[in-house]
Design a protein around this motif. Structure first.
Motif, mmCIF file in Angstrom:
data_model
loop_
_atom_site.group_PDB
_atom_site.id
_atom_site.type_symbol
_atom_site.label_atom_id
_atom_site.label_comp_id
_atom_site.label_asym_id
_atom_site.label_seq_id
_atom_site.Cartn_x
_atom_site.Cartn_y
_atom_site.Cartn_z
ATOM 1 N N TYR A 191 -85.002 14.712 74.983
ATOM 2 C CA TYR A 191 -85.695 15.978 75.255
ATOM 3 C C TYR A 191 -86.901 16.161 74.338
ATOM 4 N N GLN A 192 -86.856 15.544 73.156
ATOM 5 C CA GLN A 192 -87.966 15.669 72.212
ATOM 6 C C GLN A 192 -89.192 14.851 72.633
ATOM 7 N N ARG A 193 -89.004 13.931 73.534
ATOM 8 C CA ARG A 193 -90.109 13.059 73.950
ATOM 9 C C ARG A 193 -90.914 13.712 75.073
ATOM 10 N N PRO A 194 -92.240 13.572 75.047
ATOM 11 C CA PRO A 194 -93.052 14.130 76.133
ATOM 12 C C PRO A 194 -92.845 13.343 77.424
ATOM 13 N N MET A 195 -93.152 13.975 78.529
ATOM 14 C CA MET A 195 -92.988 13.364 79.839
ATOM 15 C C MET A 195 -94.287 13.529 80.622
ATOM 16 N N ALA A 196 -94.682 12.494 81.353
ATOM 17 C CA ALA A 196 -95.936 12.501 82.104
ATOM 18 C C ALA A 196 -95.671 11.965 83.511
ATOM 19 N N PRO A 197 -96.586 12.238 84.435
ATOM 20 C CA PRO A 197 -96.385 11.769 85.813
ATOM 21 C C PRO A 197 -96.367 10.248 85.904
ATOM 22 N N THR A 198 -95.635 9.741 86.880
ATOM 23 C CA THR A 198 -95.671 8.316 87.199
ATOM 24 C C THR A 198 -96.960 8.025 87.960
ATOM 25 N N ARG A 199 -97.573 6.892 87.685
ATOM 26 C CA ARG A 199 -98.847 6.547 88.326
ATOM 27 C C ARG A 199 -98.597 5.526 89.437
ATOM 28 N N TYR A 200 -99.227 5.785 90.586
ATOM 29 C CA TYR A 200 -98.999 4.946 91.758
ATOM 30 C C TYR A 200 -100.310 4.357 92.267
ATOM 31 N N PRO A 201 -100.222 3.288 93.103
ATOM 32 C CA PRO A 201 -101.444 2.725 93.685
ATOM 33 C C PRO A 201 -102.133 3.713 94.609
ATOM 34 N N HIS A 219 -90.749 -7.743 98.311
ATOM 35 C CA HIS A 219 -90.002 -6.784 99.145
ATOM 36 C C HIS A 219 -90.221 -5.349 98.668
ATOM 37 N N TRP A 220 -91.486 -5.030 98.381
ATOM 38 C CA TRP A 220 -91.834 -3.698 97.916
ATOM 39 C C TRP A 220 -92.531 -2.878 99.001
ATOM 40 N N ASP A 221 -92.357 -3.236 100.259
ATOM 41 C CA ASP A 221 -93.123 -2.585 101.323
ATOM 42 C C ASP A 221 -92.936 -1.069 101.317
ATOM 43 N N GLU A 222 -91.724 -0.602 101.070
ATOM 44 C CA GLU A 222 -91.465 0.840 101.039
ATOM 45 C C GLU A 222 -91.559 1.388 99.615
ATOM 46 N N PHE A 223 -91.095 0.625 98.656
ATOM 47 C CA PHE A 223 -91.057 1.104 97.271
ATOM 48 C C PHE A 223 -92.456 1.458 96.760
ATOM 49 N N ALA A 224 -93.454 0.615 97.055
ATOM 50 C CA ALA A 224 -94.803 0.831 96.519
ATOM 51 C C ALA A 224 -95.511 2.005 97.185
ATOM 52 N N ASP A 225 -95.066 2.404 98.388
ATOM 53 C CA ASP A 225 -95.740 3.484 99.105
ATOM 54 C C ASP A 225 -95.104 4.850 98.868
ATOM 55 N N ASP A 226 -94.008 4.894 98.174
ATOM 56 C CA ASP A 226 -93.287 6.150 97.961
ATOM 57 C C ASP A 226 -93.825 6.848 96.714
ATOM 58 N N LEU A 227 -94.655 7.870 96.915
ATOM 59 C CA LEU A 227 -95.234 8.617 95.807
ATOM 60 C C LEU A 227 -94.334 9.810 95.504
ATOM 61 N N SER A 228 -93.721 9.816 94.334
ATOM 62 C CA SER A 228 -92.670 10.797 94.035
ATOM 63 C C SER A 228 -93.023 11.670 92.844
ATOM 64 N N ASN A 229 -92.622 12.940 92.936
ATOM 65 C CA ASN A 229 -92.805 13.878 91.836
ATOM 66 C C ASN A 229 -91.775 13.623 90.736
ATOM 67 N N GLN A 239 -101.222 -6.013 88.742
ATOM 68 C CA GLN A 239 -100.619 -5.935 87.410
ATOM 69 C C GLN A 239 -100.478 -4.485 86.965
ATOM 70 N N MET A 240 -101.460 -3.638 87.305
ATOM 71 C CA MET A 240 -101.366 -2.225 86.952
ATOM 72 C C MET A 240 -100.239 -1.546 87.740
ATOM 73 N N ILE A 241 -100.005 -1.990 88.980
ATOM 74 C CA ILE A 241 -98.867 -1.460 89.743
ATOM 75 C C ILE A 241 -97.558 -1.839 89.054
ATOM 76 N N LEU A 242 -97.453 -3.096 88.631
ATOM 77 C CA LEU A 242 -96.256 -3.541 87.915
ATOM 78 C C LEU A 242 -96.043 -2.721 86.649
ATOM 79 N N ALA A 243 -97.132 -2.523 85.897
ATOM 80 C CA ALA A 243 -97.010 -1.868 84.595
ATOM 81 C C ALA A 243 -96.712 -0.386 84.729
ATOM 82 N N HIS A 244 -97.438 0.310 85.593
ATOM 83 C CA HIS A 244 -97.369 1.780 85.624
ATOM 84 C C HIS A 244 -96.441 2.329 86.713
ATOM 85 N N SER A 245 -96.438 1.715 87.905
ATOM 86 C CA SER A 245 -95.592 2.225 88.987
ATOM 87 C C SER A 245 -94.164 1.722 88.878
#
Length: 367
Positions: A18-28, A50-60, A159-165
């Motif tokens: 809880y002490q750690r800050p939280m930020a949005p997940t970044r997507y392609p 096999h990321w056809d659906e995983f990479a397109d799901d932008l979640s809050n 690579q940015m998708i791998l790192a951030h998404s």
């Protein structure tokens, strides 16, 4: 959201997280990929994992839901025949084997899928060669394996998708992890890989850490949706939405800069050096299907640039001025300004010569 703890150990972990800050997940960002002409190649790499659906799901991100998951998360990849992962969501306990978790998110789970970063000599050498190919002969020193030395913009963006998404790393992180390079290698070589195992291992590291910004809230939400708990999300307040890897993000990360002659065309940057013999978008020069596109000649290295394989969008070069018609005439009004000046100079020189000749004659007569 009320959190029901499993035990005091979870409660203590929850307080620490809880002490750690939280930020949005970044997507392609699809518009960005289309603008750079790399969208088909990105889709190809995603499909290999096999990321056809995983990479397109932008979640809050839902803060307490994320903290409940991370504080209750337990993972042992060597437990039993196929590992063990357990966590709590909405006060309910869930447990999966590694294969069951991968199946839940639609990842590869076939027996030939590689479950972890290999330590073997031969495959390790293949990965090292792959890194050398995409970084123009870059160093194998892990401390120098930075994202901006990757040449091809498709590999850079993926690579940015791998790192951030997928792994939820901070936005400013440019140093590649061993997992990112290996997953890039597998995607480019169409090698099956158990991405669920890599995700579980990463979530375990985040849940045990006591510092750093938490960026995996969107991934937790995707797990909730995969479990069929979407309706329960309607009763929660969103902590933050999501962000995308748009044009501005890519400009900030040094992937490219805008071309001086057109605001919708871009110069690719490799280690802050512009590639001048093509502009983005140019799918023929950035497609990862052609290994010749994995690295480019850098002018700073004195390399010879090969003839382009496709019609390229070239930098603007001024058109040479059309030859002017020079009128040779005694009528000064028909001559150009430069020619008139030349004519005046020539006449002055002629008069000067005549005056000197006349002066010489007079001196001869007097003597």
């Amino acid at each position: 959201m009320h959190v029901a703890y499993r035990d005091n150990a979870q409660r203590e972990r929850y307080i620490a997280l809880y002490q750690r800050p939280m930020a949005p997940t970044r997507y392609p960002d699809q518009h960005c990929m289309e603008a750079l002409g790399i969208e088909p190649s990105i889709r190809f790499l995603s499909h290999q994992l096999h990321w056809d659906e995983f990479a397109d799901d932008l979640s809050n991100t839902y803060r307490n839901l994320t903290l409940e998951f991370l504080s209750s998360f337990d993972y042992d990849p060597y437990f039993g025949p196929d590992g063990y992962a357990a966590f709590r969501l909405f006060g309910v306990e869930y447990s999966f084997s590694q294969k069951e978790f991968g199946d839940l998110l639609g990842f590869q789970t076939t027996p030939d899928a590689i479950p972890e970063t290999p330590m073997g000599y031969f495959l390790g050498k293949e990965v090292e060669k792959f890194w050398s190919d995409i970084s123009g002969g870059g160093s194998q020193d892990p401390s120098t394996q930075l994202s901006y030395v990757i040449h091809n913009p498709t590999f850079r963006y993926f690579q940015m998708i791998l790192a951030h998404s997928f792994l939820g790393r901070p936005d400013a992180e440019t140093l590649l992890s061993e997992e990112e390079i290996f997953l890039l290698f597998c995607a480019s070589q169409s090698r099956p890989v158990a991405c669920g195992n890599f995700l579980l291992d990463n979530l375990n590291g985040i849940s045990r850490s006591t510092e750093g910004v938490i960026h995996v809230g969107g991934i937790i939400t995707q797990i909730v949706v995969a479990l069929g708990l979407s309706r329960k999300l309607l009763h929660l307040r969103t902590y933050c939405g999501y962000t995308t890897m748009d044009i501005d993000f890519c400009l900030t990360r040094g992937l490219m800069r805008r071309a001086s002659f057109h605001p919708c065309q871009f110069r690719l940057l490799v280690d802050s050096e512009a590639i001048h013999y093509f502009t983005l978008p140019d799918p023929m020069m950035t497609s990862v299907h052609d290994p010749a596109n994995w690295s480019y000649a850098l002018e700073g290295q004195g390399e010879t640039v090969e003839e382009p394989r496709s019609p390229l969008i070239a930098e603007y070069t001024p058109t040479p001025p059309s030859p002017r018609i020079i009128v040779f005439s005694n009528n000064l009004s028909l001559q150009t300004s430069a020619l008139r000046l030349l004519s005046v100079v020539e006449r002055s020189q002629s008069l000067d010569r005549r005056w000197k000749t006349s002066l010489y004659k007079w001196e001869c007569l007097i003597s």
